[in-house]
Design an enzyme around this catalytic site. Structure first.
Site, PDB file in Angstrom:
ATOM      1  N   TYR A   1       0.746  -1.166   0.157  1.00  0.00           N
ATOM      2  CA  TYR A   1      -0.024  -0.116   0.039  1.00  0.00           C
ATOM      3  C   TYR A   1       0.806   1.214  -0.006  1.00  0.00           C
ATOM      4  O   TYR A   1       2.114   1.386  -0.028  1.00  0.00           O
ATOM      5  CB  TYR A   1      -1.090   0.028   1.346  1.00  0.00           C
ATOM      6  N   GLU A   2       0.027   2.522  -0.106  1.00  0.00           N
ATOM      7  CA  GLU A   2       0.792   3.554  -0.428  1.00  0.00           C
ATOM      8  C   GLU A   2       1.649   3.620  -1.439  1.00  0.00           C
ATOM      9  O   GLU A   2       2.693   4.470  -1.612  1.00  0.00           O
ATOM     10  CB  GLU A   2       1.456   4.020   0.856  1.00  0.00           C
ATOM     11  N   GLY A   3       1.359   2.771  -2.817  1.00  0.00           N
ATOM     12  CA  GLY A   3       2.157   2.774  -3.808  1.00  0.00           C
ATOM     13  C   GLY A   3       3.120   1.514  -3.752  1.00  0.00           C
ATOM     14  O   GLY A   3       3.958   1.557  -2.684  1.00  0.00           O
TER      15      GLY A   3
END
Length: 582
Positions: free
Chosen positions: A430-432
């Site tokens: 997550y978060e890229g």
């Protein structure tokens, strides 16, 4: 079962001795950032992490969250713990004093964040997202929105979250379909978002969502996305939560880990009127505004990897000291000692990397010297994707090694070792994803910058390698690894964008490994200096020296493999036809 011991001594070692913490004290607005204050804050944060958050970690993992059409009930004890967190002022540790925060530097916030994540990663994700929401509102919100929402977010009385992903739009946010229709000075939102961390819960009086959506006349693609602030409860005339907004949590995900953290599917406009929201920043600039939140969150993800790594190490060490085999504790067995040294050495250098990059963000924001601000921002830009990706990869790897130290007992839930691996596994996603972090590093921070930021960092590492402390015996290896990084950097700059992108992940891992060697060398130098001066803590400094030596001799050699993959990667990847060969 081993209890969590917050590594405050290790943090103070990095802050006061390995890094130049005086630079932070000299920044405007940080007059209260004194050694005594730092030590007191870390001690109290350690107590809260150990006494309040850690005991909830295993029960929360077992219980999970409780969904109903009326909302989500957090795992038992989480609401009370969050109340103590807010009452203690922890959410506002780095928040502006103008909005009820303590105004402390990011670097101190990163140290406390490590403790929260180590003690209870599911809990820590809630304030982590709120901090990102504060960043977006401070940087892009109107004065009216700031006046209305910022104080409550800074103190943590209200929580914040990011609503980006849709079923058809994961990393490709150009596919976002959620709509925002003008309604006077506000907007009405319709659509659905998925994977919304802490998007619904009962721990705070209001939840402030930052939602990406399209205006009716917006252009296609990422150029047509706007950012909206959408509260769970619409505020009444007195600024208090009133009517429930037209948004609901339709379901929660059943996940591999972080069971006590609700990961929500959010719907907007199911009642027909649309969820009332307010534009943040400029129309059609939402993606750029959201990246303010994302960059803060990405650094926090690296800190999260650090926290879970340290907790897994502590659990494995306690087990190895207690477990008898062959007539002695297994901690004395060579291979177990190798695994524990690997865990500890990598945790040591990752802590230094996380705190150093947080210091760069502080300097970039607060220095009164324009050139120093620009140089610090360039340093942070290069380091953040490495901190996020390399740090979270280490979190998974170290948690996995922790299971191996336990042997068969690590594979069952009884010891708790498995939870750290299950929890850690989300962080590289997550978060890229870490592949996206690698693309960001190579595409934006290397090629677009023509290598300036990376070469400045390489020059600083070279200065450490060339200024070897006599007898440290670590710096020649660092110099050799740095040569590999410099060659790989030039290779990617000359290769062209497509070839560079195919090898970006290996390059990022090379960067992380070499940067880690830089911090190991600095740790070794400081430890040697302390031991030569007759420190009254010889065991502590000998341990730091031993772990730094292990990193350089057993971990840093991986740089050669990553460098070889960078040199030989594009052709072997590009020649594969996805339809015929995969």
């Amino acid at each position: 079962m081993a209890e969590y011991r917050a590594p405050t001594r290790d943090m103070l070692f990095v802050l006061n001795e390995v890094l130049d913490d005086q630079r932070i004290r000299d920044l405007p607005g940080y007059d209260d950032y004194e050694p005594e204050t730092v030590s007191a804050v870390l001690d109290e944060a350690a107590r809260f992490a150990s006494d309040v958050l850690s005991p909830l970690n295993r029960p929360g993992d077992s219980e999970g969250v409780h969904w109903s059409e009326d909302g989500i009930v957090a795992a038992q004890g989480f609401g009370a713990a969050y109340g103590q967190y807010v009452e203690g002022g922890w959410n506002g540790l780095t928040g502006s004093a103008d909005h009820g925060g303590m105004g402390m530097p990011r670097v101190l916030g990163a140290a406390a964040m490590e403790m929260w994540n180590a003690a209870n990663m599911s809990f820590a994700l809630c304030p982590l997202l709120t901090a990102s929401a504060v960043e977006a509102l401070e940087n892009h919100g109107s004065d009216e929105l700031k006046q209305t929402y910022l104080d409550k977010l800074v103190t943590g009385e209200w929580t914040g979250c990011m609503d980006l992903t849709e079923p058809q739009a994961g990393s490709d946010l150009a596919q976002v379909r959620s709509k925002a229709e003008p309604d006077g000075d506000a907007y009405r939102l319709f659509g659905q978002k998925i994977y919304i961390t802490w998007g619904e819960h009962d721990m705070a009086d209001n939840i402030i969502h930052f939602v990406l959506a399209r205006l009716p006349d917006a252009p296609a693609g990422v150029k047509g996305i706007s950012l909206f602030l959408v509260p769970k409860y619409i505020l009444d005339d007195n600024g208090n939560p009133g009517e429930r907004n037209d948004m609901r949590c339709a379901s929660v995900e059943h996940k591999l880990g972080i069971h006590a953290c609700p990961t929500c599917t959010m719907t907007y406009g199911e009642d027909g009127q649309g969820a009332l929201g307010y534009l943040v920043g400029e129309e059609n600039k939402g993606l750029a505004h959201m990246f303010t939140m994302m960059n803060a969150a990405r650094h926090a993800m690296g800190v999260q990897g650090l926290g879970i790594a340290d907790r897994a190490y502590q659990r494995a060490l306690a087990y190895a000291r207690d477990r008898q085999q062959g007539g002695r504790a297994i901690v004395e067995h060579g291979d177990v000692k190798r695994m524990l040294l690997s865990m500890r050495a990598q945790t040591d250098v990752l802590r230094a990397m996380c705190l150093d990059s947080a210091s760069a963000l502080d300097i970039a924001e607060r220095s009164d010297n324009e050139d120093e601000r620009a140089a610090a921002q360039a340093r942070a830009d290069v380091m953040i994707p490495v901190v996020k990706a390399w740090g979270t990869e280490l979190g998974v790897d170290i948690a996995n090694t922790g299971i191996q130290v336990h042997g068969g007992m690590g594979f069952v839930e009884e010891t708790g070792a498995a939870q750290y691996l299950r929890d850690a596994r989300i962080a590289p996603i997550y978060e890229g994803t870490n592949g996206i972090q690698a693309i960001d590093l190579v595409g934006r921070k290397l090629i677009r910058d023509e290598g300036r930021g990376m070469r400045a960092l390489i020059a600083d590492i070279r200065a450490t390698a060339d200024g070897s402390a006599e007898g440290a015996n670590e710096h020649p290896a660092l110099s050799d690894a740095l040569d590999l990084l410099e060659t790989a950097t030039n290779t990617l700059l000359e290769a062209g964008r497509d070839a560079a992108m195919a090898n970006a992940f290996n390059y990022l891992m090379l960067c992380g490994t070499v940067f880690g060697g830089w911090y190991a060398a600095r740790i070794a130098d400081v430890a040697k200096k302390a031991l030569d001066s007759g420190t009254d803590e010889p065991d502590f400094y000998e341990a730091r020296q031993a772990c730094a030596r292990f990193y350089v001799r057993q971990i840093l050699p991986k740089a050669r493999g990553y460098a070889a993959m960078v040199e030989g990667g594009p052709d072997v990847i590009d020649c594969v036809d996805a339809e015929r060969h995969l």
